[in-house]
Design a protein around this motif. Structure first.
Motif, PDB file in Angstrom:
ATOM      1  N   LYS A 115       0.823  -1.207   0.000  1.00 35.55           N
ATOM      2  CA  LYS A 115       0.000   0.000   0.000  1.00 35.55           C
ATOM      3  C   LYS A 115       0.858   1.258   0.000  1.00 35.55           C
ATOM      4  N   TYR A 116       2.162   1.062   0.107  1.00 37.61           N
ATOM      5  CA  TYR A 116       3.110   2.186   0.069  1.00 37.61           C
ATOM      6  C   TYR A 116       4.247   1.827  -0.893  1.00 37.61           C
ATOM      7  N   PRO A 117       3.941   1.671  -2.164  1.00 38.11           N
ATOM      8  CA  PRO A 117       4.968   1.257  -3.134  1.00 38.11           C
ATOM      9  C   PRO A 117       6.153   2.220  -3.222  1.00 38.11           C
ATOM     10  N   ASN A 118       5.959   3.467  -2.834  1.00 39.32           N
ATOM     11  CA  ASN A 118       7.060   4.435  -2.865  1.00 39.32           C
ATOM     12  C   ASN A 118       8.138   4.122  -1.832  1.00 39.32           C
ATOM     13  N   LEU A 119       7.827   3.230  -0.878  1.00 37.54           N
ATOM     14  CA  LEU A 119       8.798   2.851   0.148  1.00 37.54           C
ATOM     15  C   LEU A 119       9.466   1.510  -0.150  1.00 37.54           C
ATOM     16  N   MET A 120       9.176   0.951  -1.322  1.00 39.54           N
ATOM     17  CA  MET A 120       9.697  -0.364  -1.678  1.00 39.54           C
ATOM     18  C   MET A 120      11.232  -0.370  -1.714  1.00 39.54           C
ATOM     19  N   ASN A 121      11.831   0.624  -2.342  1.00 33.43           N
ATOM     20  CA  ASN A 121      13.294   0.669  -2.453  1.00 33.43           C
ATOM     21  C   ASN A 121      13.954   0.824  -1.079  1.00 33.43           C
ATOM     22  N   GLU A 122      13.367   1.658  -0.239  1.00 31.06           N
ATOM     23  CA  GLU A 122      13.936   1.867   1.093  1.00 31.06           C
ATOM     24  C   GLU A 122      13.878   0.577   1.915  1.00 31.06           C
ATOM     25  N   CYS A 123      12.784  -0.152   1.775  1.00 25.47           N
ATOM     26  CA  CYS A 123      12.641  -1.424   2.471  1.00 25.47           C
ATOM     27  C   CYS A 123      13.664  -2.430   1.948  1.00 25.47           C
ATOM     28  N   CYS A 124      13.850  -2.433   0.653  1.00 21.88           N
ATOM     29  CA  CYS A 124      14.829  -3.325   0.026  1.00 21.88           C
ATOM     30  C   CYS A 124      16.226  -3.047   0.566  1.00 21.88           C
ATOM     31  N   GLU A 176      21.207  -6.197   6.035  1.00 24.92           N
ATOM     32  CA  GLU A 176      21.291  -7.302   6.996  1.00 24.92           C
ATOM     33  C   GLU A 176      21.526  -8.639   6.298  1.00 24.92           C
ATOM     34  N   TRP A 177      20.805  -8.871   5.214  1.00 29.99           N
ATOM     35  CA  TRP A 177      20.897 -10.132   4.472  1.00 29.99           C
ATOM     36  C   TRP A 177      21.142  -9.823   2.999  1.00 29.99           C
ATOM     37  N   LYS A 178      22.359  -9.998   2.557  1.00 32.28           N
ATOM     38  CA  LYS A 178      22.739  -9.666   1.188  1.00 32.28           C
ATOM     39  C   LYS A 178      21.979 -10.530   0.184  1.00 32.28           C
ATOM     40  N   ARG A 179      21.428  -9.875  -0.825  1.00 28.55           N
ATOM     41  CA  ARG A 179      20.704 -10.548  -1.893  1.00 28.55           C
ATOM     42  C   ARG A 179      20.681  -9.599  -3.084  1.00 28.55           C
ATOM     43  N   MET A 202      13.562  -7.303  -4.691  1.00 29.29           N
ATOM     44  CA  MET A 202      12.385  -6.555  -5.129  1.00 29.29           C
ATOM     45  C   MET A 202      11.286  -7.504  -5.597  1.00 29.29           C
ATOM     46  N   HIS A 203      11.680  -8.571  -6.270  1.00 30.35           N
ATOM     47  CA  HIS A 203      10.695  -9.559  -6.728  1.00 30.35           C
ATOM     48  C   HIS A 203       9.940 -10.140  -5.536  1.00 30.35           C
ATOM     49  N   SER A 204      10.665 -10.407  -4.456  1.00 31.25           N
ATOM     50  CA  SER A 204      10.047 -10.941  -3.249  1.00 31.25           C
ATOM     51  C   SER A 204       9.122  -9.922  -2.600  1.00 31.25           C
ATOM     52  N   LEU A 205       9.584  -8.692  -2.469  1.00 33.10           N
ATOM     53  CA  LEU A 205       8.777  -7.647  -1.828  1.00 33.10           C
ATOM     54  C   LEU A 205       7.523  -7.322  -2.635  1.00 33.10           C
ATOM     55  N   GLU A 206       7.649  -7.384  -3.946  1.00 27.97           N
ATOM     56  CA  GLU A 206       6.505  -7.049  -4.803  1.00 27.97           C
ATOM     57  C   GLU A 206       5.390  -8.083  -4.744  1.00 27.97           C
ATOM     58  N   LYS A 207       5.651  -9.225  -4.112  1.00 28.94           N
ATOM     59  CA  LYS A 207       4.620 -10.247  -3.937  1.00 28.94           C
ATOM     60  C   LYS A 207       3.657  -9.911  -2.804  1.00 28.94           C
ATOM     61  N   THR A 267       6.789 -23.489   0.552  1.00 24.74           N
ATOM     62  CA  THR A 267       6.778 -23.068  -0.842  1.00 24.74           C
ATOM     63  C   THR A 267       7.237 -21.638  -1.036  1.00 24.74           C
ATOM     64  N   HIS A 268       7.376 -20.849   0.044  1.00 25.99           N
ATOM     65  CA  HIS A 268       7.726 -19.450  -0.184  1.00 25.99           C
ATOM     66  C   HIS A 268       9.184 -19.347  -0.580  1.00 25.99           C
ATOM     67  N   ASP A 269       9.519 -18.284  -1.287  1.00 28.02           N
ATOM     68  CA  ASP A 269      10.785 -18.216  -2.001  1.00 28.02           C
ATOM     69  C   ASP A 269      12.012 -18.240  -1.112  1.00 28.02           C
ATOM     70  N   ASN A 270      12.049 -17.512  -0.009  1.00 33.22           N
ATOM     71  CA  ASN A 270      13.259 -17.486   0.807  1.00 33.22           C
ATOM     72  C   ASN A 270      13.584 -18.852   1.385  1.00 33.22           C
ATOM     73  N   LYS A 271      12.595 -19.527   1.973  1.00 33.44           N
ATOM     74  CA  LYS A 271      12.841 -20.824   2.589  1.00 33.44           C
ATOM     75  C   LYS A 271      13.166 -21.872   1.541  1.00 33.44           C
ATOM     76  N   SER A 272      12.447 -21.829   0.432  1.00 38.73           N
ATOM     77  CA  SER A 272      12.721 -22.833  -0.601  1.00 38.73           C
ATOM     78  C   SER A 272      14.126 -22.646  -1.148  1.00 38.73           C
ATOM     79  N   ASP A 273      14.598 -21.399  -1.264  1.00 35.63           N
ATOM     80  CA  ASP A 273      15.972 -21.157  -1.699  1.00 35.63           C
ATOM     81  C   ASP A 273      16.950 -21.776  -0.714  1.00 35.63           C
ATOM     82  N   LEU A 274      16.676 -21.615   0.574  1.00 36.64           N
ATOM     83  CA  LEU A 274      17.554 -22.163   1.590  1.00 36.64           C
ATOM     84  C   LEU A 274      17.568 -23.678   1.540  1.00 36.64           C
ATOM     85  N   ILE A 275      16.376 -24.274   1.364  1.00 42.04           N
ATOM     86  CA  ILE A 275      16.277 -25.730   1.305  1.00 42.04           C
ATOM     87  C   ILE A 275      17.047 -26.255   0.102  1.00 42.04           C
TER      88      ILE A 275
END
Length: 220
Positions: free
Chosen positions: A8-17, A23-26, A32-37, A138-146
């Motif tokens: 609901k605040y897409p203008n804050l997407m980059n700051e959140c990224c 903290e966690w390099k990616r 952004m693909h993850s946040l946009e979900k 099934t979510h992307d972060n955990k499945s990547d780790l698995i």
């Protein structure tokens, strides 16, 4: 202070990224693909905002993702408070708001994983449990780790097998050399066995060297 849904605040997407990547390099694209979900159901990214002199700043983030093995539960992940704002009780505040959001969506159980914050979550009412159904996530972060874990386990097993094969070759050569020596046959020394394979430097910090991950849960 308020906690809102990121989409609901897409203008804050980059700051959140940027906050998460400190903290966690990616890669920015993957993050952004993850946040946009983020959406009205799940998954949803929640951000903690601080307002000062008409300036809005993202100082915290959490994410709720579905649990395919428990339709009445969801997973809390990527709980983070900006480094310079830690120690102010904001982590507890963000967790409480995240739990309230999950409850509003109708979920009854919350799950999370942690490596070194067990006491923090225990104070919030979470308890330890053994969860053997990692493959169901099934979510992307955990499945990547698995997937990463499976690949590294395969690499580790291949390394062990290669080392075992090299040891067998070396032992056979030693036995043969001793046999020939007993027969007083002057033979040149055999070449040394091939060097053991080594892991690339990029894998030096593999999942096998990380802290143990603990599963915790809480009923709402």
């Amino acid at each position: 202070m308020e906690v809102v849904e990121l989409h609901k605040y897409p203008n804050l997407m980059n700051e959140c990224c940027e906050l998460l990547n400190r903290e966690w390099k990616r890669s920015i694209t993957a993050r952004m693909h993850s946040l946009e979900k983020s959406c009205d159901s799940l998954p949803v990214s929640l951000i903690l905002l601080s307002s000062d002199n008409n300036t809005v700043e993202v100082i915290g983030h959490s994410r709720l993702s579905p649990m395919s093995c428990d339709p009445n539960g969801c997973l809390i992940e990527s709980v983070l408070i900006k480094n310079e704002r830690r120690g102010e009780g904001l982590g507890k505040f963000l967790m409480q708001k995240t739990e309230c959001h999950a409850k509003r969506l109708g979920y009854q159980t919350l799950y999370l994983t942690t490596g070194d914050k067990q006491e923090f979550y225990e104070h919030l009412g979470y308890s330890h449990f053994i969860f053997d159904n990692l493959a169901s996530q099934t979510h992307d972060n955990k499945s990547d780790l698995i997937n990463s874990s499976i690949k590294e386990m395969s690499l580790k097993e291949n390394f062990k097998q290669e080392r075992k094969n090299n040891e067998i070759i070396s032992n056979n050569l030693d036995s043969k050399l001793q046999e020939l020596s007993l027969q007083s046959l002057p033979l040149p020394l055999p070449p040394p066995p091939p060097p053991l394979p080594t892991q690339p430097k990029s894998q030096s910090k593999s999942i096998f060297n990380r802290e143990k991950t603990y599963w915790m849960k809480k009923s709402l």
